[in-house]
Enzyme design. Structure first.
Site, PDB file in Angstrom:
ATOM      1  NE  ARG A  86      44.998 -43.097  -8.352  1.00 57.88           N
ATOM      2  CZ  ARG A  86      46.108 -43.513  -8.934  1.00 57.88           C
ATOM      3  NH1 ARG A  86      46.878 -44.405  -8.323  1.00 57.88           N
ATOM      4  NH2 ARG A  86      46.456 -43.065 -10.112  1.00 57.88           N
ATOM      5  CG  ASN A 105      25.054 -26.212   4.716  1.00 53.80           C
ATOM      6  OD1 ASN A 105      26.180 -26.332   5.175  1.00 53.80           O
ATOM      7  ND2 ASN A 105      24.600 -26.966   3.734  1.00 53.80           N
ATOM      8  NE  ARG A 126      27.810 -33.212   6.070  1.00 52.21           N
ATOM      9  CZ  ARG A 126      28.954 -33.841   6.221  1.00 52.21           C
ATOM     10  NH1 ARG A 126      29.102 -35.058   5.760  1.00 52.21           N
ATOM     11  NH2 ARG A 126      29.959 -33.254   6.837  1.00 52.21           N
ATOM     12  CE  LYS A 134      29.591 -30.952   3.764  1.00 51.74           C
ATOM     13  NZ  LYS A 134      28.763 -29.723   3.730  1.00 51.74           N
ATOM     14  CE  LYS A 181      29.613 -31.877  10.868  1.00 55.09           C
ATOM     15  NZ  LYS A 181      30.810 -31.077  10.639  1.00 55.09           N
ATOM     16  CD  GLU A 232      29.909 -23.852  12.882  1.00 54.83           C
ATOM     17  OE1 GLU A 232      28.733 -24.203  12.715  1.00 54.83           O
ATOM     18  OE2 GLU A 232      30.675 -23.569  11.920  1.00 54.83           O
ATOM     19  CG  HIS A 254      27.297 -22.527   7.633  1.00 57.51           C
ATOM     20  ND1 HIS A 254      26.668 -22.631   8.858  1.00 57.51           N
ATOM     21  CD2 HIS A 254      28.565 -22.979   7.841  1.00 57.51           C
ATOM     22  CE1 HIS A 254      27.523 -23.133   9.748  1.00 57.51           C
ATOM     23  NE2 HIS A 254      28.677 -23.352   9.154  1.00 57.51           N
ATOM     24  CG  HIS A 286      33.383 -20.810   9.798  1.00 56.14           C
ATOM     25  ND1 HIS A 286      32.835 -20.744   8.540  1.00 56.14           N
ATOM     26  CD2 HIS A 286      32.718 -21.798  10.455  1.00 56.14           C
ATOM     27  CE1 HIS A 286      31.887 -21.663   8.435  1.00 56.14           C
ATOM     28  NE2 HIS A 286      31.792 -22.314   9.582  1.00 56.14           N
ATOM     29  CD  GLU A 298      25.458 -30.293   2.268  1.00 55.76           C
ATOM     30  OE1 GLU A 298      26.458 -30.444   2.989  1.00 55.76           O
ATOM     31  OE2 GLU A 298      25.122 -29.205   1.795  1.00 55.76           O
ATOM     32  CG  HIS A 309      30.257 -20.259   3.859  1.00 57.81           C
ATOM     33  ND1 HIS A 309      29.824 -21.473   3.373  1.00 57.81           N
ATOM     34  CD2 HIS A 309      31.006 -20.550   4.940  1.00 57.81           C
ATOM     35  CE1 HIS A 309      30.298 -22.460   4.142  1.00 57.81           C
ATOM     36  NE2 HIS A 309      31.005 -21.909   5.103  1.00 57.81           N
TER      37      HIS A 309
HETATM   38  N1  LIG Z   1      34.835 -29.740   7.982  1.00 58.65           N
HETATM   39  C1  LIG Z   1      33.794 -29.279   8.611  1.00 58.65           C
HETATM   40  O1  LIG Z   1      32.780 -29.967   8.753  1.00 58.65           O
HETATM   41  C2  LIG Z   1      33.827 -27.893   9.168  1.00 58.65           C
HETATM   42  C3  LIG Z   1      32.837 -27.483  10.062  1.00 58.65           C
HETATM   43  C4  LIG Z   1      32.909 -26.194  10.587  1.00 58.65           C
HETATM   44  C5  LIG Z   1      33.963 -25.364  10.230  1.00 58.65           C
HETATM   45  N2  LIG Z   1      34.896 -25.784   9.349  1.00 58.65           N
HETATM   46  C6  LIG Z   1      36.010 -24.929   8.966  1.00 58.65           C
HETATM   47  O2  LIG Z   1      36.779 -24.636  10.121  1.00 58.65           O
HETATM   48  C7  LIG Z   1      37.503 -23.439   9.892  1.00 58.65           C
HETATM   49  C8  LIG Z   1      37.521 -22.603  11.154  1.00 58.65           C
HETATM   50  O3  LIG Z   1      38.123 -23.331  12.189  1.00 58.65           O
HETATM   51  P1  LIG Z   1      38.637 -22.631  13.529  1.00 58.65           P
HETATM   52  O4  LIG Z   1      37.656 -21.624  13.960  1.00 58.65           O
HETATM   53  O5  LIG Z   1      39.032 -23.707  14.447  1.00 58.65           O
HETATM   54  O6  LIG Z   1      39.887 -21.782  13.025  1.00 58.65           O
HETATM   55  P2  LIG Z   1      41.466 -22.107  12.970  1.00 58.65           P
HETATM   56  O7  LIG Z   1      41.722 -23.494  12.609  1.00 58.65           O
HETATM   57  O8  LIG Z   1      42.055 -21.051  12.124  1.00 58.65           O
HETATM   58  O9  LIG Z   1      41.927 -21.896  14.471  1.00 58.65           O
HETATM   59  C9  LIG Z   1      41.828 -20.606  15.026  1.00 58.65           C
HETATM   60  C10 LIG Z   1      43.176 -20.142  15.621  1.00 58.65           C
HETATM   61  O10 LIG Z   1      43.339 -20.727  16.890  1.00 58.65           O
HETATM   62  C11 LIG Z   1      44.595 -21.395  16.953  1.00 58.65           C
HETATM   63  N3  LIG Z   1      44.369 -22.541  17.834  1.00 58.65           N
HETATM   64  C12 LIG Z   1      43.532 -23.574  17.622  1.00 58.65           C
HETATM   65  N4  LIG Z   1      43.495 -24.360  18.699  1.00 58.65           N
HETATM   66  C13 LIG Z   1      44.334 -23.834  19.612  1.00 58.65           C
HETATM   67  C14 LIG Z   1      44.698 -24.176  20.939  1.00 58.65           C
HETATM   68  N5  LIG Z   1      44.161 -25.215  21.597  1.00 58.65           N
HETATM   69  N6  LIG Z   1      45.616 -23.405  21.572  1.00 58.65           N
HETATM   70  C15 LIG Z   1      46.132 -22.316  20.962  1.00 58.65           C
HETATM   71  N7  LIG Z   1      45.803 -21.912  19.723  1.00 58.65           N
HETATM   72  C16 LIG Z   1      44.900 -22.666  19.056  1.00 58.65           C
HETATM   73  C17 LIG Z   1      44.942 -21.725  15.539  1.00 58.65           C
HETATM   74  O11 LIG Z   1      46.327 -21.852  15.380  1.00 58.65           O
HETATM   75  C18 LIG Z   1      44.389 -20.507  14.795  1.00 58.65           C
HETATM   76  O12 LIG Z   1      45.313 -19.459  14.852  1.00 58.65           O
HETATM   77  C19 LIG Z   1      36.853 -22.765   8.701  1.00 58.65           C
HETATM   78  O13 LIG Z   1      37.718 -22.850   7.598  1.00 58.65           O
HETATM   79  C20 LIG Z   1      35.591 -23.589   8.446  1.00 58.65           C
HETATM   80  O14 LIG Z   1      35.236 -23.619   7.094  1.00 58.65           O
HETATM   81  C21 LIG Z   1      34.849 -27.032   8.830  1.00 58.65           C
HETATM   82 ZN   LIG Z   2      30.473 -23.891  10.056  1.00 53.05          ZN
END
Ligand SMILES: NC(=O)c1ccc[n+]([C@@H]2O[C@H](COP(=O)([O-])OP(=O)(O)OC[C@H]3O[C@@H](n4cnc5c(N)ncnc54)[C@H](O)[C@@H]3O)[C@@H](O)[C@H]2O)c1
Ligand SMILES: [Zn+2]
Length: 363
Positions: free
Chosen positions: A120, A243, A239, A142, A225, A184, A246, A262, A235, A250
């Protein structure tokens, strides 16, 4: 040396340590009630940074377990979350556990969601390793997973107890991942900070590929942020500005089966939604051109768009969770650093036909 920002993020104060070496400062944010640690991240980042974090956690707690997910957006699923939960349950971790989420946005979103519902809800610390995660995903609470119906449709708001942002970790980020974070960063500048936009324009050379960034742009993104989230954690309105880009982004991710990253999808989304903003919200044409120009300079301009017809996108646009009634609701800038629709929850109703026109114009 890192600096500590004490940011109001959502409903609580969150220590954010930012700067070279921050990933080695788990002790500075560890709380006495946390008696064990679960280090959760994808296989790539655990291979690089898992042991260093586990070592720190061993010095701070009685028990340290590491749980791994397979890398990639395709694994941001309910099944992955269940497998991680089963690993933590099998290890017998009780409510005294702190989840140390390490990795890019995928790892942080899934690990944070595990923390949100494990027994929980238990605390988590975010250690973002991708540029995208450092400027965006690590902050704001999020968490969630994708479903076949669309991205991030199942999840929870769960604020991290602390965040460690270490730009030195960016040195190992694969080059193709870098532009995802730049997108971003540009988004934060467009929605809230003209001077950050100008800084990006002036430093496109320095931003071309993975590098250990100076903390200034990271810090601005985190502050922007945190400020937005602290004013509207769930949101209800403001907030939504996060987006920008996005809705289309998306849909593009979903329509390509996540073949596009992304951030790259969001960059395309900002161009298309920027054209809508120019036509519908008075975004000056010169501001729209500057946006397209800076994205092009950063290697994520309209020319990088995959050949997807609008009709392939439309079903995902219609399924967008921000929709209200028949019109799509988009977060759109009316000027650099200023968002439209303040009187109506910071979204603007946009007909599908207007998006189609913008998609075709910006091809
Ligand atoms: N929660 C939120 O507010 C929020 C905001 C923006 C994006 N997101 C989410 O984030 C995701 C995308 O994240 P991302 O672009 O980081 O992708 P990801 O987490 O898939 O990372 C990209 C790749 O890089 C590798 N990697 C990451 N850091 C590394 C490092 N320092 N050294 C070597 N390899 C490394 C990872 O293993 C992966 O293969 C999406 O799912 C998106 O929806 C969430
Ligand atoms: Zn994003």
């Amino acid at each position: 040396m890192s600096a500590e920002l004490r940011l109001r993020i959502g409903s609580r104060t969150c220590p954010v340590r930012l700067g070279a070496g921050a990933a080695g400062e788990l002790a500075a944010v560890w709380q006495p009630a946390w008696r064990s640690a679960a280090i959760v991240g994808d296989a790539n980042v655990l291979a690089l940074y898992g042991e260093a974090l586990a070592q720190q956690a061993r010095a701070l707690s009685d028990r340290v377990v590491t749980a791994e997910l397979p890398p990639g957006e395709a694994h941001k699923t309910r099944e992955t979350k269940a497998a991680l939960e089963d690993a933590l349950l099998a290890a017998g971790l009780d409510r005294g556990v702190c989840v140390v989420a390490v990795g890019g946005g995928v790892s942080l979103d899934v690990a944070g969601f595990v923390a949100a519902t494990y027994l929980r809800g238990v605390p988590h610390v975010n250690v973002p390793t991708s540029l995208l995660a450092q400027v965006d995903a690590a902050i704001g609470g999020k968490t969630g997973v994708n479903t076949p119906h669309g991205k991030n449709l199942i999840g929870a708001f769960h604020q991290p107890a602390a965040v460690l942002i270490d730009p030195e970790l960016l040195a190992t980020l694969p080059a193709e991942e870098w532009p995802n974070g730049l997108a971003e960063m540009v988004k934060h500048a467009v929605i809230a900070d003209v001077s950050l936009f100008e800084w990006i324009e002036a430093h496109v050379d320095r931003l071309a590929g993975p590098t250990v960034l100076d903390p200034h742009p990271l810090r601005r993104c985190v502050e922007i942020k945190a400020e937005i989230v602290s004013r509207d954690e769930r949101e209800a309105g403001l907030r939504s500005v996060l987006n920008f880009g996005h809705t289309v982004g998306h849909a593009l991710e979903a329509a390509t089966g996540h073949a596009i990253g992304h951030g790259r999808a969001v960059a395309i989304g900002m161009v298309v939604e920027g054209a809508v903003a120019r036509d519908a919200c008075g975004l000056p044409p010169v501001a729209f051109s500057r946006l397209c120009h800076v994205l092009t300079e950063l290697g994520i301009g309209p020319g990088t768009r995959p050949g997807v017809p609008f009709d392939a996108l439309a079903p995902f646009l219609v399924a967008d969770k921000k929709r209200r009634g028949d019109a799509l609701r988009l977060a759109l800038p009316r000027a650099p650093g200023q968002m439209a629709g303040a009187a109506d929850g910071f979204t603007v109703p946009v007909a599908l036909a207007a998006l189609r026109r913008a998609w075709e114009e910006t091809a």
